[in-house]
Design an enzyme around this catalytic site. Structure first.
Site, mmCIF file in Angstrom:
data_model
loop_
_atom_site.group_PDB
_atom_site.id
_atom_site.type_symbol
_atom_site.label_atom_id
_atom_site.label_comp_id
_atom_site.label_asym_id
_atom_site.label_seq_id
_atom_site.Cartn_x
_atom_site.Cartn_y
_atom_site.Cartn_z
ATOM 1 N N ASP A 87 1.022 -0.941 0.107
ATOM 2 C CA ASP A 87 -0.064 0.005 -0.066
ATOM 3 C C ASP A 87 0.884 1.136 0.106
ATOM 4 O O ASP A 87 1.644 1.402 0.867
ATOM 5 C CB ASP A 87 -0.872 0.074 1.315
ATOM 6 C CG ASP A 87 -1.760 1.084 1.172
ATOM 7 O OD1 ASP A 87 -1.969 2.092 0.419
ATOM 8 O OD2 ASP A 87 -2.643 0.985 2.213
ATOM 9 N N ASP B 185 -2.702 2.773 -5.939
ATOM 10 C CA ASP B 185 -1.734 2.414 -4.994
ATOM 11 C C ASP B 185 -1.884 1.372 -4.239
ATOM 12 O O ASP B 185 -0.981 1.476 -2.972
ATOM 13 C CB ASP B 185 -2.056 3.775 -3.992
ATOM 14 C CG ASP B 185 -3.345 3.555 -3.354
ATOM 15 O OD1 ASP B 185 -4.161 3.023 -3.681
ATOM 16 O OD2 ASP B 185 -3.475 4.235 -2.261
ATOM 17 N N GLU B 186 -2.298 0.344 -4.807
ATOM 18 C CA GLU B 186 -2.393 -0.980 -3.844
ATOM 19 C C GLU B 186 -2.372 -2.179 -4.788
ATOM 20 O O GLU B 186 -2.953 -2.170 -5.836
ATOM 21 C CB GLU B 186 -3.843 -0.816 -3.085
ATOM 22 C CG GLU B 186 -3.769 -1.266 -1.543
ATOM 23 C CD GLU B 186 -4.973 -1.081 -0.823
ATOM 24 O OE1 GLU B 186 -5.313 0.020 -0.914
ATOM 25 O OE2 GLU B 186 -5.632 -2.168 -0.729
#
Length: 380
Positions: free
Chosen positions: A21, A117-118
DNA sequence: TCTGGGGTCCTAGGACCC
DNA sequence: TCTGGGGTCCTAGGACCC
Protein backbone atom coordinates in the site's frame (compact mmCIF):
# COMPACT_ATOMS: atom_id res chain seq x y z
CA UNK A 1 8.77 -3.39 11.64
CA UNK A 2 5.97 -5.06 13.53
CA UNK A 3 6.59 -8.79 13.64
CA UNK A 4 3.97 -10.87 15.37
CA UNK A 5 5.12 -14.10 13.80
CA UNK A 6 7.06 -15.35 16.84
CA UNK A 7 7.27 -19.13 16.71
CA UNK A 8 5.29 -19.20 13.49
CA UNK A 9 7.72 -17.99 10.84
CA UNK A 10 5.73 -16.92 7.80
CA UNK A 11 7.83 -19.26 5.73
CA UNK A 12 5.89 -22.10 7.32
CA UNK A 13 2.52 -20.73 6.22
CA UNK A 14 0.91 -22.43 3.27
CA UNK A 15 0.44 -19.04 1.63
CA UNK A 16 2.17 -15.78 2.31
CA UNK A 17 0.37 -12.84 0.82
CA UNK A 18 1.68 -9.32 0.81
CA UNK A 19 -0.47 -6.24 0.53
CA UNK A 20 1.61 -3.35 -0.72
CA UNK A 21 0.00 0.00 0.00
CA UNK A 22 1.67 3.22 -1.15
CA UNK A 23 1.89 5.90 1.55
CA UNK A 24 -0.29 8.97 0.85
CA UNK A 25 0.17 8.11 -2.80
CA UNK A 26 -1.06 11.15 -4.74
CA UNK A 27 0.55 13.60 -2.33
CA UNK A 28 3.82 11.67 -2.33
CA UNK A 29 3.95 11.72 -6.12
CA UNK A 30 3.41 15.50 -6.12
CA UNK A 31 6.14 15.99 -3.51
CA UNK A 32 8.65 14.40 -5.87
CA UNK A 33 8.26 17.52 -8.00
CA UNK A 34 7.90 19.91 -5.10
CA UNK A 35 10.24 18.73 -2.33
CA UNK A 36 10.08 22.14 -0.67
CA UNK A 37 6.59 21.18 0.56
CA UNK A 38 7.84 18.18 2.53
CA UNK A 39 6.87 18.37 6.18
CA UNK A 40 3.96 20.71 5.48
CA UNK A 41 0.25 19.92 5.33
CA UNK A 42 -0.53 19.17 1.69
CA UNK A 43 -3.83 18.15 0.11
CA UNK A 44 -4.41 16.76 -3.37
CA UNK A 45 -7.87 17.84 -4.39
CA UNK A 46 -10.14 18.62 -7.32
CA UNK A 47 -8.69 20.16 -10.49
CA UNK A 48 -11.04 23.09 -10.21
CA UNK A 49 -10.57 24.65 -6.76
CA UNK A 50 -14.04 26.22 -6.91
CA UNK A 51 -15.81 22.99 -7.73
CA UNK A 52 -17.66 20.90 -5.22
CA UNK A 53 -15.15 18.25 -4.47
CA UNK A 54 -13.48 16.13 -1.87
CA UNK A 55 -9.95 15.48 -0.66
CA UNK A 56 -8.26 12.79 -2.71
CA UNK A 57 -5.26 12.40 -0.41
CA UNK A 58 -3.89 14.35 2.52
CA UNK A 59 -0.28 14.33 3.70
CA UNK A 60 0.33 12.92 7.16
CA UNK A 61 0.87 16.48 8.40
CA UNK A 62 -2.59 17.46 7.12
CA UNK A 63 -4.14 14.35 8.65
CA UNK A 64 -3.19 15.65 12.07
CA UNK A 65 -5.79 18.37 11.50
CA UNK A 66 -8.50 15.84 10.77
CA UNK A 67 -8.18 16.04 7.00
CA UNK A 68 -8.59 12.72 5.23
CA UNK A 69 -9.57 11.20 1.88
CA UNK A 70 -13.17 11.85 0.76
CA UNK A 71 -13.58 14.78 3.15
CA UNK A 72 -15.38 17.67 1.44
CA UNK A 73 -12.83 20.31 0.45
CA UNK A 74 -14.83 23.04 2.12
CA UNK A 75 -14.44 21.32 5.47
CA UNK A 76 -10.80 20.47 4.83
CA UNK A 77 -9.96 24.14 4.20
CA UNK A 78 -11.68 25.09 7.40
CA UNK A 79 -9.88 22.47 9.44
CA UNK A 80 -6.50 23.22 7.94
CA UNK A 81 -6.46 26.66 6.27
CA UNK A 82 -2.67 26.62 5.98
CA UNK A 83 -2.67 23.44 3.85
CA UNK A 84 -1.24 23.70 0.35
CA UNK A 85 -3.84 22.37 -2.08
CA UNK A 86 -2.52 20.77 -5.26
CA UNK A 87 -4.91 19.97 -8.12
CA UNK A 88 -4.92 16.32 -9.05
CA UNK A 89 -2.97 15.08 -12.05
CA UNK A 90 -4.25 11.57 -12.68
CA UNK A 91 -1.95 10.94 -15.62
CA UNK A 92 1.09 11.50 -13.43
CA UNK A 93 -0.23 9.10 -10.77
CA UNK A 94 -1.00 6.51 -13.41
CA UNK A 95 2.60 6.59 -14.60
CA UNK A 96 3.95 6.30 -11.06
CA UNK A 97 1.56 3.44 -10.36
CA UNK A 98 2.74 1.57 -13.43
CA UNK A 99 6.35 1.83 -12.21
CA UNK A 100 5.36 0.42 -8.82
CA UNK A 101 3.43 -2.48 -10.33
CA UNK A 102 6.33 -3.30 -12.62
CA UNK A 103 8.59 -3.63 -9.57
CA UNK A 104 6.05 -5.90 -7.85
CA UNK A 105 5.75 -8.14 -10.89
CA UNK A 106 9.48 -8.75 -10.59
CA UNK A 107 8.79 -10.54 -7.31
CA UNK A 108 5.81 -12.68 -8.23
CA UNK A 109 3.77 -13.79 -11.20
CA UNK A 110 0.71 -13.33 -9.05
CA UNK A 111 0.12 -9.61 -8.56
CA UNK A 112 -3.43 -8.29 -8.21
CA UNK A 113 -3.73 -4.55 -8.66
CA UNK A 114 -6.61 -3.28 -6.54
CA UNK A 115 -6.17 0.41 -7.10
CA UNK A 116 -3.54 2.80 -8.29
CA UNK A 117 -1.78 2.67 -4.94
CA UNK A 118 -2.40 -0.89 -3.82
CA UNK A 119 -1.69 -4.47 -4.87
CA UNK A 120 -1.69 -7.99 -3.48
CA UNK A 121 1.48 -9.97 -4.14
CA UNK A 122 1.54 -13.73 -3.67
CA UNK A 123 4.86 -14.55 -2.02
CA UNK A 124 3.97 -18.20 -1.57
CA UNK A 125 7.11 -19.32 -3.32
CA UNK A 126 9.51 -17.36 -1.15
CA UNK A 127 11.18 -19.14 1.78
CA UNK A 128 11.93 -15.78 3.38
CA UNK A 129 8.92 -13.51 2.83
CA UNK A 130 10.04 -10.88 5.34
CA UNK A 131 13.30 -10.40 3.51
CA UNK A 132 11.38 -10.28 0.24
CA UNK A 133 9.08 -7.61 1.60
CA UNK A 134 12.06 -5.49 2.69
CA UNK A 135 13.55 -5.93 -0.76
CA UNK A 136 10.28 -4.85 -2.38
CA UNK A 137 10.16 -1.71 -0.25
CA UNK A 138 13.76 -0.87 -1.11
CA UNK A 139 13.27 -1.40 -4.81
CA UNK A 140 10.01 0.56 -4.95
CA UNK A 141 11.79 3.44 -3.24
CA UNK A 142 14.78 3.22 -5.55
CA UNK A 143 12.64 3.09 -8.70
CA UNK A 144 10.05 5.69 -7.77
CA UNK A 145 11.28 7.69 -4.77
CA UNK A 146 8.10 6.62 -2.95
CA UNK A 147 7.62 4.69 0.28
CA UNK A 148 5.04 2.00 0.87
CA UNK A 149 3.72 -0.10 3.71
CA UNK A 150 3.56 -3.86 3.45
CA UNK A 151 1.38 -6.28 5.35
CA UNK A 152 2.22 -9.99 5.33
CA UNK A 153 -0.35 -12.59 6.27
CA UNK A 154 -1.83 -15.96 5.37
CA UNK A 155 -4.73 -14.40 3.45
CA UNK A 156 -5.91 -11.16 1.88
CA UNK A 157 -7.82 -10.01 4.92
CA UNK A 158 -4.90 -10.32 7.31
CA UNK A 159 -2.38 -8.91 4.84
CA UNK A 160 -4.61 -5.88 4.35
CA UNK A 161 -5.17 -5.27 8.04
CA UNK A 162 -1.47 -5.82 8.76
CA UNK A 163 -0.51 -3.20 6.20
CA UNK A 164 -2.55 -0.65 8.15
CA UNK A 165 -0.91 -1.46 11.49
CA UNK A 166 2.51 -0.06 10.60
CA UNK A 167 2.32 3.03 8.47
CA UNK A 168 3.91 4.93 6.80
CA UNK A 169 6.96 3.09 5.47
CA UNK A 170 6.03 0.04 7.53
CA UNK A 171 6.25 -3.70 7.42
CA UNK A 172 3.98 -5.85 9.53
CA UNK A 173 3.86 -9.63 9.77
CA UNK A 174 0.69 -11.08 11.26
CA UNK A 175 -0.04 -14.82 11.53
CA UNK A 176 -3.61 -15.92 12.09
CA UNK A 177 -2.67 -17.48 15.44
CA UNK A 178 -2.15 -14.00 16.82
CA UNK A 179 -4.88 -12.22 14.87
CA UNK A 180 -7.36 -11.70 17.70
CA UNK A 181 -4.66 -11.07 20.25
CA UNK A 182 -3.26 -8.24 18.11
CA UNK A 183 -6.42 -6.60 16.74
CA UNK A 184 -9.20 -7.97 18.98
CA UNK A 185 -9.50 -4.72 20.92
CA UNK A 186 -9.70 -2.56 17.79
CA UNK A 187 -13.01 -1.22 16.44
CA UNK A 188 -14.92 -3.42 13.98
CA UNK A 189 -14.41 -0.70 11.39
CA UNK A 190 -10.86 -1.87 10.68
CA UNK A 191 -12.25 -5.00 9.06
CA UNK A 192 -12.62 -4.51 5.31
CA UNK A 193 -16.31 -4.71 4.52
CA UNK A 194 -17.39 -2.96 7.70
CA UNK A 195 -18.38 0.53 6.65
CA UNK A 196 -20.31 3.23 8.47
CA UNK A 197 -23.70 1.51 8.10
CA UNK A 198 -22.54 -1.90 9.26
CA UNK A 199 -20.62 -0.34 12.13
CA UNK A 200 -23.81 1.38 13.22
CA UNK A 201 -25.85 -1.81 13.08
CA UNK A 202 -23.23 -3.72 15.03
CA UNK A 203 -23.25 -0.95 17.59
CA UNK A 204 -26.96 -1.67 18.17
CA UNK A 205 -25.93 -5.16 19.24
CA UNK A 206 -23.26 -3.60 21.47
CA UNK A 207 -20.62 -5.08 19.22
CA UNK A 208 -17.80 -2.55 19.07
CA UNK A 209 -14.54 -4.44 18.76
CA UNK A 210 -13.25 -7.19 16.52
CA UNK A 211 -13.24 -9.50 19.54
CA UNK A 212 -16.90 -8.66 20.24
CA UNK A 213 -17.68 -9.53 16.65
CA UNK A 214 -15.70 -12.78 16.76
CA UNK A 215 -17.69 -13.85 19.87
CA UNK A 216 -21.11 -12.89 18.52
CA UNK A 217 -23.47 -15.73 17.59
CA UNK A 218 -24.12 -15.80 13.86
CA UNK A 219 -27.89 -15.78 14.36
CA UNK A 220 -27.89 -12.46 16.15
CA UNK A 221 -25.66 -10.96 13.46
CA UNK A 222 -27.95 -12.34 10.78
CA UNK A 223 -30.95 -10.60 12.31
CA UNK A 224 -29.33 -7.23 11.67
CA UNK A 225 -27.15 -7.86 8.62
CA UNK A 226 -28.81 -10.70 6.74
CA UNK A 227 -27.53 -14.28 6.68
CA UNK A 228 -24.90 -13.89 3.98
CA UNK A 229 -23.23 -10.78 5.36
CA UNK A 230 -23.39 -12.22 8.88
CA UNK A 231 -21.56 -15.37 7.91
CA UNK A 232 -18.78 -13.66 6.01
CA UNK A 233 -18.29 -11.04 8.70
CA UNK A 234 -18.16 -13.63 11.45
CA UNK A 235 -15.41 -15.46 9.60
CA UNK A 236 -13.47 -12.28 8.96
CA UNK A 237 -13.55 -11.32 12.61
CA UNK A 238 -11.70 -14.57 13.32
CA UNK A 239 -9.10 -13.89 10.65
CA UNK A 240 -10.37 -16.26 7.98
CA UNK A 241 -10.53 -15.21 4.36
CA UNK A 242 -9.55 -15.91 0.81
CA UNK A 243 -5.91 -16.26 -0.20
CA UNK A 244 -6.66 -16.04 -3.89
CA UNK A 245 -4.81 -13.49 -6.00
CA UNK A 246 -6.65 -12.73 -9.24
CA UNK A 247 -4.20 -11.41 -11.79
CA UNK A 248 -6.36 -10.24 -14.66
CA UNK A 249 -10.04 -9.72 -13.95
CA UNK A 250 -12.52 -8.86 -16.67
CA UNK A 251 -14.13 -5.49 -16.23
CA UNK A 252 -17.89 -5.76 -15.60
CA UNK A 253 -19.02 -2.22 -16.23
CA UNK A 254 -17.80 1.14 -17.34
CA UNK A 255 -19.22 4.50 -16.37
CA UNK A 256 -18.72 8.25 -16.44
CA UNK A 257 -20.33 10.78 -14.18
CA UNK A 258 -20.16 14.48 -13.56
CA UNK A 259 -21.17 16.68 -10.68
CA UNK A 260 -22.07 20.14 -11.92
CA UNK A 261 -20.43 23.16 -10.35
CA UNK A 262 -23.96 24.41 -9.72
CA UNK A 263 -27.26 22.55 -9.87
CA UNK A 264 -28.76 22.36 -13.36
CA UNK A 265 -32.28 22.81 -14.68
CA UNK A 266 -31.64 23.22 -18.41
CA UNK A 267 -32.79 19.99 -20.11
CA UNK A 268 -30.96 20.76 -23.36
CA UNK A 269 -27.64 21.10 -21.61
CA UNK A 270 -28.26 17.97 -19.56
CA UNK A 271 -29.31 15.86 -22.55
CA UNK A 272 -26.12 16.93 -24.28
CA UNK A 273 -24.05 15.96 -21.26
CA UNK A 274 -25.75 12.54 -21.06
CA UNK A 275 -25.10 11.89 -24.75
CA UNK A 276 -21.47 12.98 -24.46
CA UNK A 277 -20.77 10.61 -21.56
CA UNK A 278 -22.56 7.75 -23.33
CA UNK A 279 -20.51 8.29 -26.47
CA UNK A 280 -17.24 8.40 -24.52
CA UNK A 281 -18.02 5.07 -22.88
CA UNK A 282 -19.22 3.38 -26.07
CA UNK A 283 -16.18 4.53 -28.00
CA UNK A 284 -13.83 3.38 -25.27
CA UNK A 285 -15.50 -0.03 -25.08
CA UNK A 286 -15.50 -0.30 -28.84
CA UNK A 287 -11.75 0.21 -29.14
CA UNK A 288 -11.29 -2.76 -26.82
CA UNK A 289 -13.66 -4.98 -28.72
CA UNK A 290 -16.21 -4.92 -25.92
CA UNK A 291 -19.94 -4.38 -26.18
CA UNK A 292 -22.51 -3.81 -23.47
CA UNK A 293 -26.20 -4.59 -23.16
CA UNK A 294 -27.38 -2.59 -20.16
CA UNK A 295 -27.34 1.20 -20.13
CA UNK A 296 -27.81 2.93 -16.79
CA UNK A 297 -28.55 6.56 -16.13
CA UNK A 298 -27.58 7.97 -12.75
CA UNK A 299 -29.12 11.17 -11.59
CA UNK A 300 -28.60 13.01 -8.35
CA UNK A 301 -31.09 15.72 -7.48
CA UNK A 302 -30.43 18.60 -5.15
CA UNK A 303 -29.63 18.50 -2.38
CA UNK A 304 -28.41 14.90 -2.45
CA UNK A 305 -30.92 12.29 -3.58
CA UNK A 306 -29.58 9.68 -5.98
CA UNK A 307 -31.55 7.57 -8.46
CA UNK A 308 -30.70 5.10 -11.20
CA UNK A 309 -32.70 4.05 -14.25
CA UNK A 310 -31.56 1.31 -16.56
CA UNK A 311 -32.55 -0.46 -19.71
CA UNK A 312 -31.24 -3.69 -21.18
CA UNK A 313 -30.89 -3.80 -24.95
CA UNK A 314 -31.70 -6.91 -26.96
CA UNK A 315 -28.07 -7.31 -27.97
CA UNK A 316 -24.66 -5.99 -26.88
CA UNK A 317 -23.45 -2.88 -28.61
CA UNK A 318 -20.56 -0.41 -28.67
CA UNK A 319 -22.41 1.85 -31.08
CA UNK A 320 -22.17 5.39 -29.70
CA UNK A 321 -25.48 6.39 -31.31
CA UNK A 322 -27.32 3.46 -29.76
CA UNK A 323 -25.88 3.95 -26.27
CA UNK A 324 -26.45 7.71 -26.40
CA UNK A 325 -30.06 7.27 -27.54
CA UNK A 326 -30.76 4.78 -24.77
CA UNK A 327 -29.23 7.04 -22.13
CA UNK A 328 -31.16 10.06 -23.36
CA UNK A 329 -34.41 8.10 -23.41
CA UNK A 330 -33.85 7.18 -19.76
CA UNK A 331 -33.14 10.82 -18.98
CA UNK A 332 -36.25 12.01 -20.81
CA UNK A 333 -38.44 9.52 -18.94
CA UNK A 334 -37.16 10.54 -15.53
CA UNK A 335 -39.45 12.91 -13.70
CA UNK A 336 -37.34 15.47 -11.91
CA UNK A 337 -38.78 17.41 -9.02
CA UNK A 338 -35.61 19.34 -8.19
CA UNK A 339 -32.50 20.73 -9.92
CA UNK A 340 -29.88 18.21 -10.98
CA UNK A 341 -26.61 17.98 -9.11
CA UNK A 342 -25.03 15.01 -10.91
CA UNK A 343 -25.54 13.04 -14.09
CA UNK A 344 -23.89 9.73 -14.91
CA UNK A 345 -24.04 7.04 -17.56
CA UNK A 346 -22.93 3.45 -17.18
CA UNK A 347 -22.77 0.43 -19.45
CA UNK A 348 -22.79 -3.08 -17.98
CA UNK A 349 -23.50 -6.64 -19.05
CA UNK A 350 -20.26 -6.43 -20.98
CA UNK A 351 -19.35 -8.94 -23.63
CA UNK A 352 -15.95 -9.34 -25.18
CA UNK A 353 -16.45 -9.81 -28.90
CA UNK A 354 -14.51 -8.60 -31.89
CA UNK A 355 -17.78 -8.08 -33.73
CA UNK A 356 -19.66 -6.06 -31.08
CA UNK A 357 -18.17 -2.85 -32.43
CA UNK A 358 -19.87 0.05 -34.24
CA UNK A 359 -21.70 -0.88 -37.40
CA UNK A 360 -22.37 -4.43 -36.37
CA UNK A 361 -26.09 -4.78 -36.03
CA UNK A 362 -26.37 -8.30 -37.36
CA UNK A 363 -27.87 -10.34 -34.51
CA UNK A 364 -26.15 -13.46 -35.76
CA UNK A 365 -22.78 -11.73 -35.44
CA UNK A 366 -23.31 -9.67 -32.28
CA UNK A 367 -25.95 -11.72 -30.46
CA UNK A 368 -25.97 -15.22 -29.09
CA UNK A 369 -22.40 -16.23 -29.88
CA UNK A 370 -20.57 -13.56 -27.88
CA UNK A 371 -23.03 -13.88 -25.00
CA UNK A 372 -22.25 -17.57 -24.72
CA UNK A 373 -18.57 -16.72 -24.63
CA UNK A 374 -19.08 -14.23 -21.81
CA UNK A 375 -21.07 -16.69 -19.72
CA UNK A 376 -18.32 -19.22 -20.15
CA UNK A 377 -15.77 -16.75 -18.79
CA UNK A 378 -17.73 -15.91 -15.67
CA UNK A 379 -15.72 -16.92 -12.58
CA UNK A 380 -17.15 -19.62 -10.32
C1' DT B 1 -20.38 20.46 7.25
C1' DC B 2 -21.46 19.20 2.76
C1' DT B 3 -20.82 15.47 0.56
C1' DG B 4 -15.97 13.09 -6.42
C1' DG B 5 -15.47 9.47 -9.64
C1' DG B 6 -14.84 4.82 -10.88
C1' DG B 7 -15.73 0.44 -9.64
C1' DT B 8 -17.71 -4.38 -7.19
C1' DC B 9 -21.05 -7.20 -4.94
C1' DC B 10 -25.50 -8.09 -2.73
C1' DT B 11 -30.59 -7.94 -1.99
C1' DA B 12 -35.31 -7.79 -3.06
C1' DG B 13 -39.29 -7.65 -5.84
C1' DG B 14 -41.64 -8.39 -10.20
C1' DA B 15 -42.07 -10.60 -14.76
C1' DC B 16 -42.05 -14.60 -17.09
C1' DC B 17 -41.45 -19.48 -18.11
C1' DC B 18 -41.94 -24.46 -17.33
C1' DT C 1 -62.22 -18.43 -6.04
C1' DC C 2 -57.95 -19.30 -4.49
C1' DT C 3 -53.79 -19.67 -5.85
C1' DG C 4 -47.29 -24.30 -6.28
C1' DG C 5 -42.54 -24.23 -6.84
C1' DG C 6 -38.30 -23.32 -9.15
C1' DG C 7 -35.31 -20.82 -12.08
C1' DT C 8 -33.73 -16.81 -14.65
C1' DC C 9 -33.70 -12.16 -16.10
C1' DC C 10 -34.36 -7.39 -15.20
C1' DT C 11 -34.56 -3.23 -12.36
C1' DA C 12 -33.54 -0.20 -8.34
C1' DG C 13 -31.19 0.67 -4.44
C1' DG C 14 -27.67 -0.05 -0.73
C1' DA C 15 -23.14 -0.78 1.09
C1' DC C 16 -18.55 -0.74 0.43
C1' DC C 17 -13.73 0.02 -1.55
C1' DC C 18 -9.76 2.82 -3.55
Amino acid sequence: MLDFAGDHPPGSWPHVLGLVDMDAFYVSVELLERPELRGRPVIVGPRDPDSRGVVMTASYEARRFGVHSALPMAIARRRCPQAVVIPRDMERYRRASELVMTVLRGYSDLVEVVGMDEAYVDLGGSPTPKARARQIKREVLAETGLTCSVGLGPNRLIAKIASDLDKPDGLCVLPRERFLEVIGSRPTRIIPGVGPRTEERLEQLEIRTVADLARAPEQSLAAVLGPSHARSLGRRACGFGSAEVAVGRERKSESRERTFASDQTDPTLMRREVAAMARTIATHLGTQGIGGRTVTLKIRLAPFRTFTRSRTLPEPTADADVVAAAAQALFDAFERDAPVRLLGVGVSNLVRAADAGPGSRDPAAAGAGPVQLALGQRPA
